[in-house]
Each structure stands twice: as structure tokens, then as C-alpha cells.
Design a protein around this motif. Structure first.
Motif, short mmCIF file in Angstrom:
data_model
loop_
_atom_site.label_atom_id
_atom_site.label_comp_id
_atom_site.label_asym_id
_atom_site.label_seq_id
_atom_site.Cartn_x
_atom_site.Cartn_y
_atom_site.Cartn_z
N THR A 59 40.95 73.87 -49.22
CA THR A 59 41.97 73.75 -50.26
C THR A 59 42.74 75.04 -50.50
O THR A 59 43.64 75.09 -51.34
N GLY A 60 42.38 76.08 -49.76
CA GLY A 60 43.06 77.36 -49.90
C GLY A 60 42.13 78.44 -50.42
O GLY A 60 41.25 78.19 -51.23
N GLY A 61 42.32 79.65 -49.91
CA GLY A 61 41.49 80.76 -50.32
C GLY A 61 40.31 80.96 -49.38
O GLY A 61 40.15 80.24 -48.38
N ALA A 62 39.50 81.93 -49.69
CA ALA A 62 38.35 82.24 -48.85
C ALA A 62 37.29 82.95 -49.68
O ALA A 62 37.58 83.54 -50.72
N LEU A 63 36.05 82.88 -49.19
CA LEU A 63 34.93 83.58 -49.81
C LEU A 63 34.47 84.68 -48.87
O LEU A 63 34.31 84.42 -47.66
N ASP A 64 34.28 85.87 -49.38
CA ASP A 64 33.82 86.95 -48.53
C ASP A 64 32.43 86.62 -47.98
O ASP A 64 31.71 85.79 -48.55
N PRO A 65 32.04 87.24 -46.85
CA PRO A 65 30.77 86.87 -46.20
C PRO A 65 29.56 86.93 -47.12
O PRO A 65 28.69 86.06 -47.06
N GLY A 66 29.47 87.95 -47.98
CA GLY A 66 28.32 88.04 -48.87
C GLY A 66 28.26 86.88 -49.85
O GLY A 66 27.20 86.25 -50.04
N THR A 67 29.39 86.57 -50.46
CA THR A 67 29.45 85.44 -51.39
C THR A 67 29.21 84.13 -50.67
O THR A 67 28.53 83.23 -51.19
N ALA A 68 29.76 84.02 -49.46
CA ALA A 68 29.57 82.79 -48.68
C ALA A 68 28.10 82.55 -48.38
O ALA A 68 27.61 81.41 -48.46
N ALA A 69 27.38 83.62 -48.03
CA ALA A 69 25.95 83.47 -47.74
C ALA A 69 25.19 82.99 -48.97
O ALA A 69 24.31 82.13 -48.88
N GLN A 70 25.52 83.53 -50.13
CA GLN A 70 24.87 83.10 -51.37
C GLN A 70 25.17 81.64 -51.68
O GLN A 70 24.28 80.88 -52.08
N ARG A 71 26.43 81.24 -51.47
CA ARG A 71 26.80 79.85 -51.75
C ARG A 71 26.11 78.89 -50.78
O ARG A 71 25.72 77.78 -51.16
N LEU A 72 25.94 79.32 -49.53
CA LEU A 72 25.24 78.46 -48.57
C LEU A 72 23.78 78.28 -48.94
O LEU A 72 23.19 77.21 -48.73
N LEU A 73 23.17 79.32 -49.52
CA LEU A 73 21.80 79.18 -50.02
C LEU A 73 21.74 78.15 -51.14
O LEU A 73 20.80 77.35 -51.21
N VAL A 74 22.74 78.17 -52.01
CA VAL A 74 22.81 77.18 -53.09
C VAL A 74 22.96 75.78 -52.51
O VAL A 74 22.32 74.82 -52.97
N VAL A 75 23.78 75.66 -51.47
CA VAL A 75 23.99 74.36 -50.84
C VAL A 75 22.68 73.83 -50.25
O VAL A 75 22.33 72.66 -50.44
N VAL A 76 21.96 74.68 -49.54
CA VAL A 76 20.68 74.26 -48.95
C VAL A 76 19.70 73.83 -50.04
O VAL A 76 19.01 72.81 -49.91
N ALA A 77 19.64 74.59 -51.11
CA ALA A 77 18.75 74.24 -52.22
C ALA A 77 19.12 72.89 -52.82
O ALA A 77 18.24 72.06 -53.10
N TYR A 78 20.41 72.65 -52.98
CA TYR A 78 20.83 71.37 -53.56
C TYR A 78 20.56 70.22 -52.61
O TYR A 78 20.12 69.13 -53.05
N VAL A 79 20.81 70.41 -51.33
CA VAL A 79 20.53 69.35 -50.35
C VAL A 79 19.05 69.00 -50.38
O VAL A 79 18.67 67.82 -50.32
N PHE A 80 18.20 70.01 -50.49
CA PHE A 80 16.75 69.76 -50.56
C PHE A 80 16.41 68.94 -51.81
O PHE A 80 15.66 67.97 -51.73
#
Length: 293
Positions: A172-193
């Protein structure tokens, strides 16, 4: 006026073996090693580890994905960076592929012991029924979580090697820096679990009700598919909000510049509620079950 009372016979104390401690029977380490050595665990781990390579080859053969009708989706950003590639792997797997290891590890665990006729010997060891179920459930959930961590970790490594380390590009536009992206992916994995706890509860409950591992695993997968089908019936309206499948992709709100948590909170609450009920049914039914195998 006197009352007559019959003499009460003394209760014989229950004899236990010297050094026996119910809490030390079937340690988690022993159960974990047993499950890790099983072929289905190794095969499932291999399938999840290979998937990122399959997608990498698909993108290499088919070229970079492009949006349809001018719309850009998460899939269209798969080759933007390693973080995007990992997010796409979760996107294509969360709906069905990640259901299978959860159903397998939680549905096969008790039923397989019954099919091998070893369940009654475990209980005669003696391993208390609650202790046995707690060990089986803890290891099953642990392996399920490991499977969900394995996929994005391998995908992130493969994607970084192929497309480089960079920010997570948002469709949808924009980007997340690598550090923030890694944290958000951890949140995603936790939610999927957490969202898959319903499948885990279904599989574990069925595993305590049948001696056929395939029936427990297949039943959990089948009921999960039914939930997905019902969620696609728009005529149900707001009733779909009570279906765990309705919130399975709410994690997409976490990979936005300004994350929205309300959908994930509601989805997690519904999933945990269903799971608690199913786990309680499993423990209650198994405590009263006549073990003959």
C-alpha cells in the motif's frame, strides 16, 4: 437415647514403589526426543525447509511478479528483499500448509500410542493420565511452534541471499526498515501460532477419542477446511466474526507503517477460547476413558 454406629474398617494405604514421583514420569525431554526421532517429524521439517527454495525457483522461472489491474499485493513485492520473501512465504502457507504440522504433531501424539498398543503400558508404568496428556500436548505445541519458526527463518535466509537485505516494502506504500521488519515478522509468527491453536485443540481432542492417528489428523484438517469454507459464505454476515478462520490473515495489519492491532486481538481471543474448551474436553474425556489399547 443412644445411637449405633457401625465400625469403620481401616483403609489400606496405597503402596508405591520407592522413589516414585508422579511429576517425574514421562519427562518432556524424553517425550521430545521420541517425537523428534519419528519419520513424520523429519519429513514435515524437510517440506517446510524446502518450500522457500520452491518459491525461489518459481520466481526465477516465471520472472518477477507484477500487479494485476494496477493493484499491487504482497505477492507482487516478494522479490523486493529477504524480508518481503519471508512475508510471502508466511502468506502462502498460513491458510493451509501450516495447518498440517499442527494437526500432525497434536493429533498423532496420543492416538499413535493407542495404535501401537503402548498407551496402556505407559499408564501402567504408571504415568498419571493428566501427566501423560500434559507432556504430549506440550511437545506437540512446541513442535508446531518450531515448524512455524523454521519456515520464515529459512525463507529470510534464502530471500536475503537471492534478493538482498533490505526494508520490507509494503504494497500500500511505504517501507519498514530491516530491524522493524524483523520485529513485525516475529509478531506475525506469534499470531499465526495462536490462530492455529484451534486446529491444535481439535487434533488433540480427536487424538484422545480415537485409536486411529490418521483419523485425528484428517479430522482436524477437515474441520479447519470447513471453517474456511464457512468464512467464504458472505451470507452469514457477522456470524463469520465468530469463526477462527475469519481472522487468520489479520496479521497483515502488523506489517503496516502504523499497525492496527484490533483484528489480531479479536482473532487471538476467539482462537484461545475455542482452544481452551477443546483442550478441556480432551483432558476430561481421557480421564474417564477405558484404555484397552
Amino acid at each position: 437415647m443412644s445411637t449405633l454406629t457401625e465400625p469403620v474398617e481401616p483403609v489400606e494405604p496405597v503402596e508405591v514403589a520407592p522413589g516414585y514421583r508422579a511429576g517425574r514420569t514421562l519427562p518432556l525431554r524424553v517425550e521430545l526426543v521420541r517425537q523428534l526421532k519419528r519419520r513424520r517429524t523429519l519429513v514435515m521439517g524437510g517440506v517446510l525447509a524446502v518450500l522457500p527454495f520452491v518459491l525461489l525457483v518459481a520466481f526465477a522461472i516465471g520472472g518477477e511478479p507484477s500487479g494485476r489491474d494496477g493493484r499491487v499485493t504482497l505477492m507482487d513485492t516478494a522479490t523486493a528483499s529477504g524480508a518481503n520473501f519471508a512475508a510471502v512465504n508466511l502468506f502462502v502457507s498460513a491458510g493451509f500448509l501450516l495447518v498440517i504440522p499442527v494437526a500432525l504433531f497434536c493429533g498423532d501424539t496420543v492416538a499413535s500410542e493407542a495404535s501401537w498398543s503402548s498407551l496402556r503400558y505407559l499408564l501402567a508404568a504408571p504415568v498419571p493420565r493428566t501427566r501423560l496428556l500434559l507432556s504430549k500436548l506440550a511437545v506437540g505445541l512446541g513442535l508446531s511452534l518450531a515448524a512455524m519458526v523454521l519456515l520464515p527463518v529459512v525463507a529470510l535466509a534464502v530471500g536475503t541471499a537471492a534478493y538482498g537485505w533490505g526494508p520490507l516494502q509494503i504494497p500500500t506504500g511505504g517501507a519498514l526498515d530491516p530491524g522493524t521488519a524483523a520485529q513485525r515478522l516475529l509478531v506475525v509468527v506469534a499470531y499465526v501460532f495462536v490462530s492455529q491453536l484451534v486446529t491444535a485443540g481439535l487434533a488433540f481432542w480427536l487424538s484422545t477419542r480415537t485409536d486411529a492417528p490418521l483419523g485425528a489428523v484428517g479430522g482436524a484438517v477437515g474441520l479447519t477446511i470447513v471453517g474456511n469454507v464457512l468464512d467464504a459464505v458472505t451470507a452469514l454476515g457477522h456470524w463469520r466474526d465468530f469463526l477462527p478462520a475469519h481472522w487468520q490473515f489479520a496479521w497483515a495489519d502488523a506489517v503496516q507503517p502504523d499497525p492496527e492491532w484490533s483484528g489480531m486481538v479479536q482473532g487471538a481471543a476467539i482462537s484461545v477460547t475455542y482452544a481452551v474448551v477443546l483442550f478441556a474436553l480432551a483432558f476430561r474425556g481421557f480421564a474417564r476413558k477405558d484404555i484397552v489399547s
